[in-house]
Design a protein around this motif. Structure first.
Motif, PDB file in Angstrom:
ATOM      1  N   VAL A 310     -18.351 -41.498 -65.841  1.00 48.67           N
ATOM      2  CA  VAL A 310     -18.163 -40.660 -64.659  1.00 48.67           C
ATOM      3  C   VAL A 310     -18.869 -41.310 -63.477  1.00 48.67           C
ATOM      4  CG1 VAL A 310     -18.607 -38.399 -63.601  1.00 48.67           C
ATOM      5  CG2 VAL A 310     -17.994 -38.551 -66.029  1.00 48.67           C
ATOM      6  N   ARG A 322     -11.328 -39.737 -56.243  1.00 50.35           N
ATOM      7  CA  ARG A 322     -10.680 -40.740 -57.084  1.00 50.35           C
ATOM      8  C   ARG A 322      -9.981 -41.811 -56.237  1.00 50.35           C
ATOM      9  NH1 ARG A 322     -10.152 -40.235 -62.318  1.00 50.35           N
ATOM     10  NH2 ARG A 322      -8.306 -41.600 -62.338  1.00 50.35           N
ATOM     11  N   ASP A 328      -9.805 -45.880 -60.080  1.00 50.88           N
ATOM     12  CA  ASP A 328     -10.188 -45.121 -61.273  1.00 50.88           C
ATOM     13  C   ASP A 328      -9.078 -45.104 -62.308  1.00 50.88           C
ATOM     14  OD1 ASP A 328     -12.872 -44.054 -60.525  1.00 50.88           O
ATOM     15  OD2 ASP A 328     -11.747 -43.144 -58.897  1.00 50.88           O
ATOM     16  N   VAL A 334     -13.777 -41.437 -64.439  1.00 54.94           N
ATOM     17  CA  VAL A 334     -13.719 -40.059 -63.958  1.00 54.94           C
ATOM     18  C   VAL A 334     -14.536 -39.964 -62.675  1.00 54.94           C
ATOM     19  CG1 VAL A 334     -14.325 -37.653 -64.461  1.00 54.94           C
ATOM     20  CG2 VAL A 334     -13.478 -39.146 -66.300  1.00 54.94           C
ATOM     21  N   SER A 336     -16.662 -37.623 -60.025  1.00 55.84           N
ATOM     22  CA  SER A 336     -17.444 -36.386 -60.168  1.00 55.84           C
ATOM     23  C   SER A 336     -17.149 -35.348 -59.093  1.00 55.84           C
ATOM     24  CB  SER A 336     -18.936 -36.709 -60.137  1.00 55.84           C
ATOM     25  OG  SER A 336     -19.327 -37.142 -58.842  1.00 55.84           O
ATOM     26  N   PRO A 359     -10.433 -39.085 -70.636  1.00 54.97           N
ATOM     27  CA  PRO A 359     -10.740 -39.093 -69.202  1.00 54.97           C
ATOM     28  C   PRO A 359      -9.874 -38.137 -68.396  1.00 54.97           C
ATOM     29  CG  PRO A 359     -10.744 -41.332 -70.059  1.00 54.97           C
ATOM     30  CD  PRO A 359     -10.240 -40.446 -71.166  1.00 54.97           C
ATOM     31  N   GLN A 363     -11.497 -35.206 -66.301  1.00 51.86           N
ATOM     32  CA  GLN A 363     -11.295 -35.151 -64.854  1.00 51.86           C
ATOM     33  C   GLN A 363     -10.778 -33.779 -64.425  1.00 51.86           C
ATOM     34  OE1 GLN A 363     -11.718 -37.904 -62.158  1.00 51.86           O
ATOM     35  NE2 GLN A 363     -12.055 -35.778 -61.551  1.00 51.86           N
TER      36      GLN A 363
END
Length: 370
Positions: A310, A322, A328, A334, A336, A359, A363
């Motif tokens: 993350v 992202r 990503d 991921v 945050s 993931p 997410q």
């Protein structure tokens, strides 16, 4: 003759007794009604369970320096006894869960708190809970409890920046206001809250931002959800949706490391985390969650080894979105969003502990409700 003499002797006493009866303020049965009314008023107050864990609010000064103190030196019962007026706000019951400085806070204390709160609400023992806690990790405990407890009844954390023996201790005022917020009907349904320095903060956003200042707690990117003083409790907006994850039944959280990004960063700490059995890594990245090329290569190796990564930020304000400077999608990472590294770690631990491991699903949980 004796009878007349006795009457003369008794007359002054009879006069005194009759005079006293004439000036009695209220008949005895009226006093009984007053006491009965006081008992009824007391019984109508909300029931607040106070769970004490230690921290500065329970600390005592130490002579090692002008501001030195030892946390966790006063019990919850002693703390409550030093706050006048609490008995007018609620019926209080105090239990000592731990008595430690909050730098020693750990997941086992979190589970004890969660289970005790859950039992108190399920068995109708309390209408609200107030937790006294050290400030260093208060935001983490608040976020953990907010994530795993779905009950609508109020749960309030409070503490102090100065020990109980300080000249201007802030603990009594914070304690009074925490109980006041807990006893307020409008607090229901708002999740876990932190009450400090006349402000009400939601667990999701609140952070400690200053080492010693009384106004250390702030809700970055959101602001406080309300304010409180001895006369009033005010909320600024309706309650919002919150992330929820079931409490792990085995009371165990997997190992998740927080790795702090910096200039000239290599992948040594990342590789070591994988080697020593971490199931997740949270990067406190630079800017919007960035790391060096060398560190990013290490994160790629971690993902290939089955570790969930993350990206968070060391900055403090703003979102980690992202696919901005880091792809990503390609790296399997991921973002945050608005969770700082310490809260991102807790959420990742809870998700992994409850078998949310991909993931994509993780997410989704980080973005749930926003």
């Amino acid at each position: 003759m004796f009878s007349a003499y006795r009457e003369r002797r008794l007359l002054p006493f009879l006069s005194i007794i009759l005079g006293m009866a004439a000036v009695l303020p209220t008949p005895l049965h009226a006093n009984s009604r007053e006491v009965s009314g006081m008992v009824e008023a007391k019984a109508s107050l909300p029931r607040v369970l106070v769970l004490a864990t230690g921290g500065t609010i329970s600390g005592k000064a130490d002579t090692r320096s002008a501001i030195g103190y030892n946390a966790g030196a006063v019990t919850g019962e002693q703390l409550i006894a030093g706050v006048p007026g609490l008995e007018k706000l609620a019926r209080l019951k105090v239990e000592q869960i731990s008595n430690i400085p909050s730098q020693n806070m750990n997941s086992q204390v979190w589970f004890r708190l969660a289970e005790r709160i859950r039992a108190a609400f399920e068995k109708n023992e309390a209408d609200a809970v107030v937790i006294t806690h050290g400030t260093d990790t208060m935001e983490e405990t608040a976020f953990f409890l907010d994530t795993v407890i779905g009950n609508s009844k109020p749960i309030i954390l409070t503490g102090a920046m100065r020990p109980s023996t300080a000249i201007s201790a802030d603990g009594p005022a914070n304690m009074y206001e925490a109980v006041k917020v807990a006893a307020t009907p409008q607090t229901r349904g708002r999740g876990v809250l932190v009450v400090m320095d006349d402000a009400i903060h939601a667990a999701h956003w609140v952070s400690k931002t200053h080492t010693t200042a009384l106004e250390t707690f702030r809700s970055r990117d959101a602001g406080p959800v309300g304010s409180v003083d001895p006369a009033s409790v005010r909320f600024f907006a309706p309650a919002r949706a919150r992330i929820h994850v079931d409490l792990p039944q085995n009371h165990q959280l997997p190992r998740v490391e927080v790795i702090y990004a910096h200039a000239d960063m290599d992948a040594a700490q990342i590789d070591e985390a994988v080697k020593t059995g971490a199931r997740g890594i949270v990067v406190a990245g630079m800017g919007d969650g960035n790391v060096s090329e060398a560190a990013l290569a290490g994160l790629d190796r971690a993902v290939k080894a089955g570790i969930v990564v993350v990206r968070s930020s060391r900055v403090g304000d703003g979102y980690v979105n992202r696919n901005v400077e880091v792809d990503d999608d390609r790296h399997g990472l991921v973002a945050s969003l608005d969770l700082n590294p310490q809260k991102a770690r807790i959420l990742l631990q809870l998700l992994l502990a409850t078998d949310t491991t991909t993931p994509a699903d993780i997410q989704k949980a980080f973005g749930e409700g926003y």
